[in-house]
Scaffold this active site. Structure first.
Site, PDB file in Angstrom:
ATOM      1  N   LYS A 204      33.405  46.003  -7.354  1.00 32.17           N
ATOM      2  CA  LYS A 204      33.969  45.433  -8.587  1.00 32.17           C
ATOM      3  C   LYS A 204      35.461  45.167  -8.460  1.00 32.17           C
ATOM      4  O   LYS A 204      36.169  45.772  -7.660  1.00 32.17           O
ATOM      5  CB  LYS A 204      33.628  46.323  -9.781  1.00 32.17           C
ATOM      6  CG  LYS A 204      32.154  46.133 -10.151  1.00 32.17           C
ATOM      7  CD  LYS A 204      31.734  46.754 -11.441  1.00 32.17           C
ATOM      8  CE  LYS A 204      30.252  46.388 -11.686  1.00 32.17           C
ATOM      9  NZ  LYS A 204      29.673  47.079 -12.830  1.00 32.17           N
ATOM     10  N   ARG A 238      24.447  52.466  -8.723  1.00 29.66           N
ATOM     11  CA  ARG A 238      24.022  51.074  -8.458  1.00 29.66           C
ATOM     12  C   ARG A 238      24.960  50.484  -7.407  1.00 29.66           C
ATOM     13  O   ARG A 238      26.160  50.397  -7.627  1.00 29.66           O
ATOM     14  CB  ARG A 238      24.082  50.294  -9.769  1.00 29.66           C
ATOM     15  CG  ARG A 238      23.583  48.861  -9.668  1.00 29.66           C
ATOM     16  CD  ARG A 238      23.663  48.192 -11.039  1.00 29.66           C
ATOM     17  NE  ARG A 238      23.221  46.808 -10.967  1.00 29.66           N
ATOM     18  CZ  ARG A 238      23.998  45.802 -10.595  1.00 29.66           C
ATOM     19  NH1 ARG A 238      25.252  46.012 -10.273  1.00 29.66           N
ATOM     20  NH2 ARG A 238      23.528  44.575 -10.542  1.00 29.66           N
TER      21      ARG A 238
HETATM   22  C1  7PJ Z   1      26.017  46.416 -13.641  1.00 31.04           C
HETATM   23  C2  7PJ Z   1      24.742  46.010 -13.972  1.00 31.04           C
HETATM   24  C3  7PJ Z   1      26.430  47.754 -13.933  1.00 31.04           C
HETATM   25  C4  7PJ Z   1      24.230  48.083 -14.825  1.00 31.04           C
HETATM   26  C5  7PJ Z   1      25.803  44.359 -13.068  1.00 31.04           C
HETATM   27  C6  7PJ Z   1      28.138  43.469 -10.681  1.00 31.04           C
HETATM   28  C7  7PJ Z   1      27.859  42.780 -11.955  1.00 31.04           C
HETATM   29  N1  7PJ Z   1      23.836  46.825 -14.557  1.00 31.04           N
HETATM   30  N2  7PJ Z   1      24.612  44.711 -13.620  1.00 31.04           N
HETATM   31  N3  7PJ Z   1      25.497  48.548 -14.527  1.00 31.04           N
HETATM   32  N4  7PJ Z   1      26.677  45.373 -13.051  1.00 31.04           N
HETATM   33  N5  7PJ Z   1      23.392  48.939 -15.408  1.00 31.04           N
HETATM   34  O1  7PJ Z   1      27.259  44.006  -9.994  1.00 31.04           O
HETATM   35  O2  7PJ Z   1      29.339  43.431 -10.302  1.00 31.04           O
HETATM   36  O3  7PJ Z   1      27.559  48.209 -13.697  1.00 31.04           O
HETATM   37  S1  7PJ Z   1      26.116  42.761 -12.460  1.00 31.04           S
END
Ligand code: 7PJ
Length: 261
Positions: A204, A238
């Protein structure tokens, strides 16, 4: 949780069949590296991203989920906000709905309840198109945790099992640098809210801002934060970098479990 983006720009040539093969191979590789969940997403929610029409999102994610489910029994989550995509994804083999809108779109909560899927409720201020323009909080920890617990109460009211709900503070989603750092500093507060805590920091932009790194050089920074998150009670990380993250959090987990004593 290994990230599988199924957007035309995430696999090189944009051809549907080779995109499908590449996505399934990537899922298998992340599973072999120790992912417990594959998070399939067909709509970019990056800051400034435009929304994707429903038919296009369905065409991207459903074949990929079917193919992963046919090849393995790894848990699959669907990263979507659209009720129709949630339903199609669960029919195709997904068992978790990961919604950056925390089931706020019309019909999303009742649909998720009817599907009997696990849900991840994430906090976001604003929407992807404009969320990074003027993030503003009086007390970011209180506001994010208040939002999550209110959404959980609404979910339970709608018939979703309380123990099927995970929380995510939504790092980078309508947050300035100091908000992201405060949320990470206070993660134990979120872990204590009584839902499994999911944290997504992988690659990020706030990592890039602190370390002055482009997106392809943010893994080590993300690993530091993954270790911090698990130390403070996160249960699901994640990430794009499954093998490295498994090792980093495996060591934290060994310390927390007292292995070797
Ligand atoms: C997240 C997501 C996160 C959850 C994305 C990226 C943007 N879902 N989907 N948490 N981020 N739960 O991966 O930079 O932080 S998309």
């Amino acid at each position: 949780m290994g990230i599988l983006n199924v957007t035309p720009d995430s696999f090189s040539d944009g051809n549907r069949y080779s995109t499908l093969d590449a996505a399934v191979a990537r899922a298998a590789a992340m599973a072999a590296e120790g992912a417990a969940i594959i998070d399939v997403g067909g709509e970019s929610t990056r800051p400034g991203a435009a929304s994707v029409p429903e038919a296009e999102e369905l065409a991207r994610v459903v074949p990929v989920i079917e193919a992963i489910a046919a090849a393995s029994d790894i848990a699959i989550s669907i990263d979507t906000s659209k009720p129709s995509v949630m339903a199609a994804a669960v029919s195709a083999g997904a068992c978790i709905v990961n919604d950056v809108y925390a089931l706020r779109l019309p019909g999303a909560m009742s649909r998720a309840a009817a599907l009997e899927a696990g849900v991840c409720l994430m906090h976001m201020q604003g929407e992807p198109r404009n969320m990074q323009e003027h993030p503003h909080y009086q007390d970011v920890v209180a506001e994010v945790s208040g939002f999550l617990t209110q959404r959980r109460d609404a979910c339970v009211e709608a018939g979703i099992a309380r123990d099927a709900i995970a929380f995510d503070p939504g790092l980078g989603f309508g947050k300035g640098l100091s908000h992201n750092l405060t949320l990470l500093h206070e993660l134990a507060h979120f872990a204590a809210l009584g839902a499994p805590l999911l944290v997504g920091v992988s690659r990020k932009s706030f990592i890039g801002r602190i370390l002055r790194r482009p997106v392809e050089e943010r893994m080590y920074g993300g690993l530091g934060l993954a270790a911090l998150a698990v130390m403070h009670g996160a249960r699901i990380i994640r990430t794009h970098d499954v093998a490295a993250t498994r090792d980093a959090i495996g060591m934290v987990d060994a310390v927390l479990q007292g292995i070797g004593h």
